[in-house]
Design a protein around this motif. Structure first.
Motif, PDB file in Angstrom:
ATOM      1  N   THR A  13       0.840  -1.191   0.000  1.00 20.17           N
ATOM      2  CA  THR A  13       0.000   0.000   0.000  1.00 20.17           C
ATOM      3  C   THR A  13       0.883   1.253   0.000  1.00 20.17           C
ATOM      4  O   THR A  13       2.038   1.210   0.400  1.00 20.17           O
ATOM      5  N   LYS A  70      -7.449  -0.045  -0.659  1.00 24.61           N
ATOM      6  CA  LYS A  70      -6.686  -1.237  -0.286  1.00 24.61           C
ATOM      7  C   LYS A  70      -6.197  -1.086   1.151  1.00 24.61           C
ATOM      8  O   LYS A  70      -5.698  -0.024   1.528  1.00 24.61           O
ATOM      9  N   SER A 117      -3.557  -8.446   2.181  1.00 24.01           N
ATOM     10  CA  SER A 117      -4.212  -7.162   1.943  1.00 24.01           C
ATOM     11  C   SER A 117      -5.565  -7.400   1.289  1.00 24.01           C
ATOM     12  O   SER A 117      -5.752  -8.388   0.571  1.00 24.01           O
ATOM     13  N   LEU A 125      -8.550  -5.664  -1.178  1.00 21.86           N
ATOM     14  CA  LEU A 125      -8.736  -4.651  -2.208  1.00 21.86           C
ATOM     15  C   LEU A 125     -10.195  -4.631  -2.644  1.00 21.86           C
ATOM     16  O   LEU A 125     -10.796  -5.685  -2.880  1.00 21.86           O
TER      17      LEU A 125
END
Length: 309
Positions: free
Chosen positions: A60, A126, A142, A144
């Motif tokens: 990120t 994100k 992560s 998104l």
């Protein structure tokens, strides 16, 4: 006499125990202070940029930073629309994507993008749930999310305005195995109110699974491979006149200090996942692949002189 000797021995014993307890307390306090002052494990940067060829990475944009991206796909190298007549695709562009990613926090960014392909406008965010670090998690995760709107395209595909909406939800799971090799997988859910292409039986929602890897060959250059497969009965058994293929990209990534530059070949015409996962109909075997590139540039709007990834 014995009474005084006994009293002296007892006093010495009490003093000794007291000293030991004080020492233990001091040791415990020192240990606690050392634990409190111990730095957190360093975040392992699995990839150099927030983008590969097709997929985004788990990286990120850090708080106060702006990542500006230009992503380009030329025309077919070969096949009926390529060859020397189009300078092997360089005369044409299948998609151009301009993207801005801004860091709201150290693990959270927001995105705004515009694609030439179907005039798509895209908003995204994100968030990193888990970072890979040396003393903790062996992988990074992560999440998104993207919302797409096609405000200008009007060829009869949309009966009402909400038909122009498309959605992408993705988990990005990555691991850096060594200084040279990184790998990620990307389970993805794609949904569209008016799925493309407009053909009877096309699902509004389907699942896709992607995988991408980078192998560094020098300190600043690596080989990148990016692939995705859509689990869709419509695409596995398409109607007459349609044939779908899994998007695949191969390329070279170069770090140049402030920029990350990727030059690649891919059979995917579109850049947004809502488009290339739903509608890739180009065949590598027929020369229907195209040259592309991605340029990523970080701007530190917070004026902090720190590494961004």
């Amino acid at each position: 006499m014995k009474k005084y000797l006994l009293l002296l021995a007892l006093s010495f014993t009490i003093f000794k125990l007291s000293a030991q307890q004080k020492g233990s307390s001091a040791d415990s306090l020192l240990n606690a202070l050392n634990a409190a002052n111990k730095p957190e494990p360093a975040h392992v940067a699995i990839f150099s940029s927030s983008r590969l060829i097709l997929a985004e990475t788990n990286e990120t944009v850090k708080k106060g930073n702006l990542n500006f991206l230009v992503i380009h796909r030329f025309g077919d190298v070969g096949g009926p629309f390529g060859g020397g007549q189009t300078l092997y695709g360089l005369d044409n562009s299948s998609d151009i994507y301009i993207d801005f990613e801004y860091g709201l926090g150290e693990k959270w960014d927001v995105q705004f993008g515009r694609s030439k392909y179907q005039q798509l406008i895209e908003l995204g965010t994100k968030y990193t749930l888990i970072n890979q670090d040396a003393d903790g998690s062996p992988f990074a995760v992560s999440l998104l999310g993207k919302f797409g709107l096609k405000p200008y395209k009007n060829d009869g595909s949309f009966n009402k305005y909400s038909d122009r909406f498309a959605y992408v939800a993705q988990a990005i799971i990555g691991h850096k195995f060594s200084k040279s090799f990184s790998l990620q997988i990307t389970p993805t859910l794609v949904s569209s109110n008016a799925p493309q292409p407009v053909v009877t039986g096309n699902e509004k929602t389907f699942f896709s699974l992607g995988a991408a890897a980078r192998l560094k060959v020098t300190k600043r250059m690596g080989i990148v491979v990016d692939y995705a497969h859509s689990f869709s009965s419509f695409r596995d058994n398409p109607p007459l006149g349609y044939q779908f293929y899994d998007p695949l990209g191969v390329g070279i990534e170069v770090e140049t200090g402030g920029h990350v530059f990727t030059i690649n070949f891919s059979n995917a015409k579109a850049i947004s996942p809502s488009n290339y996962l739903a509608d890739t109909r180009s065949n590598w075997g027929k020369g229907e692949f195209r040259l592309g590139f991605t340029i990523s540039r970080i701007f530190d709007l917070s004026h902090r002189n720190k590494n961004n990834y």
